[in-house]
Structures are given as structure tokens and as C-alpha cells.
Design a protein around this motif. Sequence first.
Motif, PDB file in Angstrom:
ATOM      1  N   MET A   1     -27.841   1.863  59.874  1.00  0.00           N
ATOM      2  CA  MET A   1     -28.940   2.783  59.653  1.00  0.00           C
ATOM      3  C   MET A   1     -28.995   3.240  58.200  1.00  0.00           C
ATOM      4  N   GLN A   2     -27.829   3.565  57.626  1.00  0.00           N
ATOM      5  CA  GLN A   2     -27.780   3.985  56.230  1.00  0.00           C
ATOM      6  C   GLN A   2     -28.307   2.889  55.309  1.00  0.00           C
ATOM      7  N   GLN A   3     -28.019   1.628  55.663  1.00  0.00           N
ATOM      8  CA  GLN A   3     -28.452   0.498  54.844  1.00  0.00           C
ATOM      9  C   GLN A   3     -29.975   0.490  54.733  1.00  0.00           C
ATOM     10  N   ASN A   4     -30.680   0.687  55.845  1.00  0.00           N
ATOM     11  CA  ASN A   4     -32.128   0.710  55.822  1.00  0.00           C
ATOM     12  C   ASN A   4     -32.639   1.863  54.967  1.00  0.00           C
ATOM     13  N   LYS A   5     -31.926   2.967  54.957  1.00  0.00           N
ATOM     14  CA  LYS A   5     -32.312   4.144  54.172  1.00  0.00           C
ATOM     15  C   LYS A   5     -32.265   3.813  52.673  1.00  0.00           C
ATOM     16  N   VAL A   6     -31.242   3.085  52.269  1.00  0.00           N
ATOM     17  CA  VAL A   6     -31.118   2.699  50.855  1.00  0.00           C
ATOM     18  C   VAL A   6     -32.302   1.842  50.442  1.00  0.00           C
ATOM     19  N   TYR A   7     -32.619   0.842  51.257  1.00  0.00           N
ATOM     20  CA  TYR A   7     -33.744  -0.037  50.922  1.00  0.00           C
ATOM     21  C   TYR A   7     -35.071   0.713  50.989  1.00  0.00           C
ATOM     22  N   ALA A   8     -35.192   1.670  51.917  1.00  0.00           N
ATOM     23  CA  ALA A   8     -36.409   2.476  52.004  1.00  0.00           C
ATOM     24  C   ALA A   8     -36.576   3.320  50.739  1.00  0.00           C
ATOM     25  N   LEU A  64     -23.533   0.671  40.726  1.00  0.00           N
ATOM     26  CA  LEU A  64     -23.023   0.337  42.050  1.00  0.00           C
ATOM     27  C   LEU A  64     -23.360  -1.108  42.362  1.00  0.00           C
ATOM     28  N   THR A  65     -22.527  -1.741  43.148  1.00  0.00           N
ATOM     29  CA  THR A  65     -22.794  -3.099  43.610  1.00  0.00           C
ATOM     30  C   THR A  65     -23.176  -3.000  45.076  1.00  0.00           C
ATOM     31  N   TYR A  66     -24.349  -3.561  45.415  1.00  0.00           N
ATOM     32  CA  TYR A  66     -24.828  -3.418  46.781  1.00  0.00           C
ATOM     33  C   TYR A  66     -25.850  -4.492  47.121  1.00  0.00           C
ATOM     34  N   GLY A  67     -25.796  -4.988  48.333  1.00  0.00           N
ATOM     35  CA  GLY A  67     -26.800  -5.914  48.854  1.00  0.00           C
ATOM     36  C   GLY A  67     -26.785  -7.277  48.183  1.00  0.00           C
ATOM     37  N   LEU A  99     -25.248   5.328  49.503  1.00  0.00           N
ATOM     38  CA  LEU A  99     -24.314   4.226  49.258  1.00  0.00           C
ATOM     39  C   LEU A  99     -22.876   4.685  49.365  1.00  0.00           C
ATOM     40  N   GLU A 100     -22.581   5.880  48.885  1.00  0.00           N
ATOM     41  CA  GLU A 100     -21.222   6.401  49.005  1.00  0.00           C
ATOM     42  C   GLU A 100     -20.869   6.700  50.458  1.00  0.00           C
ATOM     43  N   ALA A 101     -21.870   7.113  51.260  1.00  0.00           N
ATOM     44  CA  ALA A 101     -21.633   7.346  52.684  1.00  0.00           C
ATOM     45  C   ALA A 101     -21.309   6.034  53.397  1.00  0.00           C
ATOM     46  N   LEU A 102     -21.913   4.942  52.954  1.00  0.00           N
ATOM     47  CA  LEU A 102     -21.632   3.627  53.548  1.00  0.00           C
ATOM     48  C   LEU A 102     -20.204   3.178  53.273  1.00  0.00           C
ATOM     49  N   GLU A 103     -19.682   3.546  52.100  1.00  0.00           N
ATOM     50  CA  GLU A 103     -18.319   3.140  51.733  1.00  0.00           C
ATOM     51  C   GLU A 103     -17.274   3.874  52.551  1.00  0.00           C
ATOM     52  N   ASN A 104     -17.580   5.077  52.997  1.00  0.00           N
ATOM     53  CA  ASN A 104     -16.599   5.888  53.761  1.00  0.00           C
ATOM     54  C   ASN A 104     -16.594   5.560  55.223  1.00  0.00           C
TER      55      ASN A 104
END
Length: 104
Positions: A1-8, A64-67, A99-104
Motif C-alpha cells: 500500500m505504501q508503494q502505491n502512495k509513493v507513486y501517487a 533515495l534508491t527506489y523502484g 519511503l522510510e516507512a517502507l524500509e522499517n
Amino acid sequence: MQQNKVYALLGLAARGRNVVSGEFQTETAVKSGTAELVIVAEDASDNTKKLFRDKCSYYEVPILTYGTKEELGHAIGKVPRASVALTDAGLAKAVKKHLEALEN
């Protein structure tokens, strides 16, 4: 869910013209001081990752490195992109938080 939030949030930034993408534009934003956050795709080349790590470190811009390149490009409505820079402080803070929430 957090991933979709980042892209949104990236899509929202693109619609508000608060994002630049591609190596040249991202590097220019970092050098000019307009970049608030740089995101580099995980599948970007090692040279690209090193370039932005070094530039962002020198100019004190969070990175940050992501996606994947495909996902980053799709999120902002463009072809695959190895790097994007957010130019709005509020959006950059929100993306960084997610993104930091995804890492934790």
C-alpha cells in the motif's frame, strides 16, 4: 500500500510540475539548488547511481534508491526514467516519509 502512495505522490508532483526527470535535468536541478529530493531507480546503472550519490552528497540533497526505471517513468507519465528530482519541499518530505516507512 505504501508503494502505491509513493507513486501517487510522484504523479501528483508531475501534474503540478514539481518534478524533473532524466539524468541531465535531474543533475541540473541538483546543481541549481532546486532539487529537494532525488530518487534513483534500483535498476539504474552503477555509473548513474555513483554520479547522483556524489552530486547529492556534494550539494547536500537527500537521495533515495527506489523502484525500477519503468515504474518511475510510469508514475510521472513518461517513458522509463533512471532518476527523478522533486522540486517541492512538501512533496519531497511526504515521499521521503513514505519511503522510510517502507524500509522499517
